[in-house]
Design a protein around this motif. Structure first.
Motif, PDB file in Angstrom:
ATOM      1  N   LEU A 231      44.106  49.762  33.461  1.00 43.50           N
ATOM      2  CA  LEU A 231      45.087  48.701  33.671  1.00 43.50           C
ATOM      3  C   LEU A 231      46.493  49.281  33.603  1.00 43.50           C
ATOM      4  O   LEU A 231      46.865  49.938  32.630  1.00 43.50           O
ATOM      5  CB  LEU A 231      44.910  47.612  32.604  1.00 43.50           C
ATOM      6  CG  LEU A 231      45.761  46.351  32.765  1.00 43.50           C
ATOM      7  CD1 LEU A 231      45.364  45.601  34.029  1.00 43.50           C
ATOM      8  CD2 LEU A 231      45.595  45.455  31.551  1.00 43.50           C
ATOM      9  N   GLY A 232      47.277  49.038  34.657  1.00 41.13           N
ATOM     10  CA  GLY A 232      48.635  49.566  34.705  1.00 41.13           C
ATOM     11  C   GLY A 232      49.665  48.457  34.853  1.00 41.13           C
ATOM     12  O   GLY A 232      49.368  47.265  34.667  1.00 41.13           O
ATOM     13  N   THR A 233      50.861  48.841  35.229  1.00 41.04           N
ATOM     14  CA  THR A 233      51.961  47.881  35.347  1.00 41.04           C
ATOM     15  C   THR A 233      52.557  47.831  36.741  1.00 41.04           C
ATOM     16  O   THR A 233      53.463  47.026  36.993  1.00 41.04           O
ATOM     17  CB  THR A 233      53.076  48.229  34.345  1.00 41.04           C
ATOM     18  OG1 THR A 233      53.532  49.572  34.603  1.00 41.04           O
ATOM     19  CG2 THR A 233      52.574  48.144  32.907  1.00 41.04           C
ATOM     20  N   THR A 234      52.075  48.669  37.660  1.00 39.41           N
ATOM     21  CA  THR A 234      52.695  48.742  38.977  1.00 39.41           C
ATOM     22  C   THR A 234      51.851  48.126  40.091  1.00 39.41           C
ATOM     23  O   THR A 234      52.405  47.580  41.042  1.00 39.41           O
ATOM     24  CB  THR A 234      53.013  50.204  39.342  1.00 39.41           C
ATOM     25  OG1 THR A 234      51.801  50.972  39.310  1.00 39.41           O
ATOM     26  CG2 THR A 234      54.002  50.796  38.340  1.00 39.41           C
ATOM     27  N   HIS A 235      50.544  48.218  40.012  1.00 39.91           N
ATOM     28  CA  HIS A 235      49.695  47.700  41.087  1.00 39.91           C
ATOM     29  C   HIS A 235      49.784  46.169  41.116  1.00 39.91           C
ATOM     30  O   HIS A 235      49.778  45.504  40.078  1.00 39.91           O
ATOM     31  CB  HIS A 235      48.245  48.132  40.866  1.00 39.91           C
ATOM     32  CG  HIS A 235      47.402  48.025  42.094  1.00 39.91           C
ATOM     33  ND1 HIS A 235      46.946  46.816  42.591  1.00 39.91           N
ATOM     34  CD2 HIS A 235      46.932  48.978  42.946  1.00 39.91           C
ATOM     35  CE1 HIS A 235      46.230  47.038  43.681  1.00 39.91           C
ATOM     36  NE2 HIS A 235      46.200  48.339  43.921  1.00 39.91           N
ATOM     37  N   VAL A 236      49.850  45.611  42.316  1.00 37.52           N
ATOM     38  CA  VAL A 236      50.003  44.167  42.453  1.00 37.52           C
ATOM     39  C   VAL A 236      48.846  43.415  41.799  1.00 37.52           C
ATOM     40  O   VAL A 236      49.037  42.323  41.243  1.00 37.52           O
ATOM     41  CB  VAL A 236      50.129  43.783  43.953  1.00 37.52           C
ATOM     42  CG1 VAL A 236      48.831  44.132  44.708  1.00 37.52           C
ATOM     43  CG2 VAL A 236      50.446  42.303  44.109  1.00 37.52           C
ATOM     44  N   MET A 237      47.652  43.982  41.821  1.00 30.53           N
ATOM     45  CA  MET A 237      46.498  43.320  41.212  1.00 30.53           C
ATOM     46  C   MET A 237      46.575  43.335  39.694  1.00 30.53           C
ATOM     47  O   MET A 237      45.867  42.587  39.019  1.00 30.53           O
ATOM     48  CB  MET A 237      45.202  44.000  41.672  1.00 30.53           C
ATOM     49  CG  MET A 237      44.948  43.910  43.163  1.00 30.53           C
ATOM     50  SD  MET A 237      44.707  42.196  43.715  1.00 30.53           S
ATOM     51  CE  MET A 237      43.190  41.800  42.886  1.00 30.53           C
ATOM     52  N   HIS A 238      47.419  44.199  39.150  1.00 35.24           N
ATOM     53  CA  HIS A 238      47.625  44.232  37.710  1.00 35.24           C
ATOM     54  C   HIS A 238      48.821  43.381  37.297  1.00 35.24           C
ATOM     55  O   HIS A 238      48.825  42.758  36.238  1.00 35.24           O
ATOM     56  CB  HIS A 238      47.849  45.672  37.232  1.00 35.24           C
ATOM     57  CG  HIS A 238      46.651  46.544  37.397  1.00 35.24           C
ATOM     58  ND1 HIS A 238      46.732  47.941  37.437  1.00 35.24           N
ATOM     59  CD2 HIS A 238      45.330  46.252  37.547  1.00 35.24           C
ATOM     60  CE1 HIS A 238      45.519  48.446  37.589  1.00 35.24           C
ATOM     61  NE2 HIS A 238      44.660  47.450  37.664  1.00 35.24           N
ATOM     62  N   ARG A 239      49.848  43.361  38.138  1.00 36.56           N
ATOM     63  CA  ARG A 239      51.098  42.675  37.775  1.00 36.56           C
ATOM     64  C   ARG A 239      50.986  41.165  37.865  1.00 36.56           C
ATOM     65  O   ARG A 239      51.596  40.439  37.067  1.00 36.56           O
ATOM     66  CB  ARG A 239      52.237  43.160  38.668  1.00 36.56           C
ATOM     67  CG  ARG A 239      52.699  44.584  38.355  1.00 36.56           C
ATOM     68  CD  ARG A 239      53.984  44.934  39.072  1.00 36.56           C
ATOM     69  NE  ARG A 239      53.789  45.027  40.526  1.00 36.56           N
ATOM     70  CZ  ARG A 239      54.255  44.130  41.405  1.00 36.56           C
ATOM     71  NH1 ARG A 239      54.922  43.068  40.971  1.00 36.56           N
ATOM     72  NH2 ARG A 239      54.035  44.296  42.694  1.00 36.56           N
ATOM     73  N   ILE A 240      50.238  40.656  38.836  1.00 37.85           N
ATOM     74  CA  ILE A 240      50.148  39.207  39.014  1.00 37.85           C
ATOM     75  C   ILE A 240      49.073  38.650  38.087  1.00 37.85           C
ATOM     76  O   ILE A 240      47.880  38.931  38.248  1.00 37.85           O
ATOM     77  CB  ILE A 240      49.839  38.851  40.482  1.00 37.85           C
ATOM     78  CG1 ILE A 240      50.964  39.390  41.382  1.00 37.85           C
ATOM     79  CG2 ILE A 240      49.664  37.356  40.654  1.00 37.85           C
ATOM     80  CD1 ILE A 240      50.751  39.126  42.851  1.00 37.85           C
ATOM     81  N   LYS A 241      49.499  37.867  37.119  1.00 43.49           N
ATOM     82  CA  LYS A 241      48.602  37.402  36.067  1.00 43.49           C
ATOM     83  C   LYS A 241      47.448  36.584  36.625  1.00 43.49           C
ATOM     84  O   LYS A 241      46.310  36.698  36.162  1.00 43.49           O
ATOM     85  CB  LYS A 241      49.392  36.583  35.049  1.00 43.49           C
ATOM     86  CG  LYS A 241      48.577  36.166  33.833  1.00 43.49           C
ATOM     87  CD  LYS A 241      49.441  35.455  32.810  1.00 43.49           C
ATOM     88  CE  LYS A 241      48.625  35.069  31.584  1.00 43.49           C
ATOM     89  NZ  LYS A 241      49.471  34.365  30.572  1.00 43.49           N
TER      90      LYS A 241
END
Length: 325
Positions: A246-256
């Motif tokens: 889990l990261g902070t940049t990929h859109v699938m990770h950033r959008i809750k």
């Protein structure tokens, strides 16, 4: 640990309960003589016999009261020897005949993986040597063409395939039988729980785990990795295809909303993505007396998925070289 190559039949009352091994698997591999009570060894052909209750210590929710609405669904599979977490959480996706037929279409699998299934499959296959002639173990069957493709790419290897669910084994065998070049000819299928393998220590030169780990609760995942490392030979390789951290940049990770929707469908994914897989494998290898000497990582879909190939050496050899240097 003592081992035995004796065939054990279903009617043998001395056998334990959860792993069903094919006759071919018994003939070509030694089995653990003093395996856990959940490591039953019986012939696979012509059909798998229902197994008794396997290791279920990894259950993640209290059982519903008898007579509750879901008793007729997941409990039916649980009584057939399926681990509780799998029967309860995933019966609709992996254990029901209708769902096995539905999900095992390339379009469906590719859609579920956001258009990346074939990329992941190709990435994993690039790590396999067509001239490899050792023993390979694939832990659990998978939807799609990965297993037939692996069998076709490594025609010289001795390929062993296991799953805890009979329906998944039979589905994969059907695909192998129609694979181009009759790739199924040398495949050894077995019914086993990945947490309690019946194979002897140091049985395989390569172990392949394709999108299994994120579907296991934390404790079950640790046991499955311990078992994978136990049956891997000291100079072997471990190939894993999985979700990325889990990261902070990929859109699938950033959008809750996207993150929460996926984790609602995959209840054990959240914790898995927060773990450092490479360090976990290093620790697991260390407990087995091995050391990771090389790690190849290939990110897919911007790191949302990954293929990781680990090379092992006996820990004593690595320490000896380090001392000389």
């Amino acid at each position: 640990m003592q081992t035995s190559t004796q065939k054990v039949h279903p009617e043998d009352p001395s056998v334990g309960s959860s792993a069903d091994v094919s006759a071919t698997g018994v003939e070509t591999l030694q089995l653990r003589e003093a395996a856990q009570p959940s490591a039953q060894v019986i012939e696979l052909e012509p059909l798998l016999a229902p197994a008794a209750k396997p290791h279920t210590a990894a259950s993640t929710a209290a059982s519903p009261a008898e007579g509750s609405a879901d008793n007729a669904t997941w409990r039916k599979f649980h009584k057939q020897g399926i681990p509780e977490y799998l029967a309860r959480r995933y019966w609709w996706a992996y254990l029901w005949n209708v769902s096995v037929w539905f999900f095992d279409h390339a379009f469906i699998i590719n859609t579920i993986l956001f258009g990346n299934y074939f990329k992941l499959m190709r990435a994993a296959l690039t790590r396999l040597d067509p001239e490899f002639d050792g023993r390979v173990l694939q832990i659990t069957c998978v939807y799609g063409a990965f297993t037939p493709s692996m069998a076709e790419k490594m025609p010289k290897c001795e390929l062993h395939l296991l799953d805890v669910a009979d329906v998944q084994i039979q589905s994969t065998l059907r695909k192998l039988r129609v694979a181009k070049g009759a790739a199924a000819a040398g495949v050894n299928p077995a019914r086993m729980n990945a947490e309690t393998l019946a194979y002897a220590d140091n049985s395989f030169d390569k172990v392949v785990i394709f999108f299994l780990l994120h579907e296991l609760p934390h404790d079950a995942r640790a046991r499955a990795l311990d078992e994978a490392m136990r049956v891997l030979r000291p100079n072997g390789k471990l190939l894993i295809a999985e979700y990325g951290e889990l990261g902070t940049t990929h859109v699938m990770h950033r959008i809750k909303f996207l993150r929460n929707t996926l984790e609602a469908m995959e209840p054990f994914l959240g914790r898995f993505r927060k773990e450092n897989l490479v360090e976990k494998i290093r620790d697991t290898a260390s407990r087995a007396g091995m050391a990771v000497t090389d790690v190849f990582q290939l990110p897919v879909f911007g790191g949302f998925y990954r293929v990781v190939d680990f090379a092992m050496k006996p820990a004593a050899d690595v320490q000896s070289r380090a001392g000389k240097s």
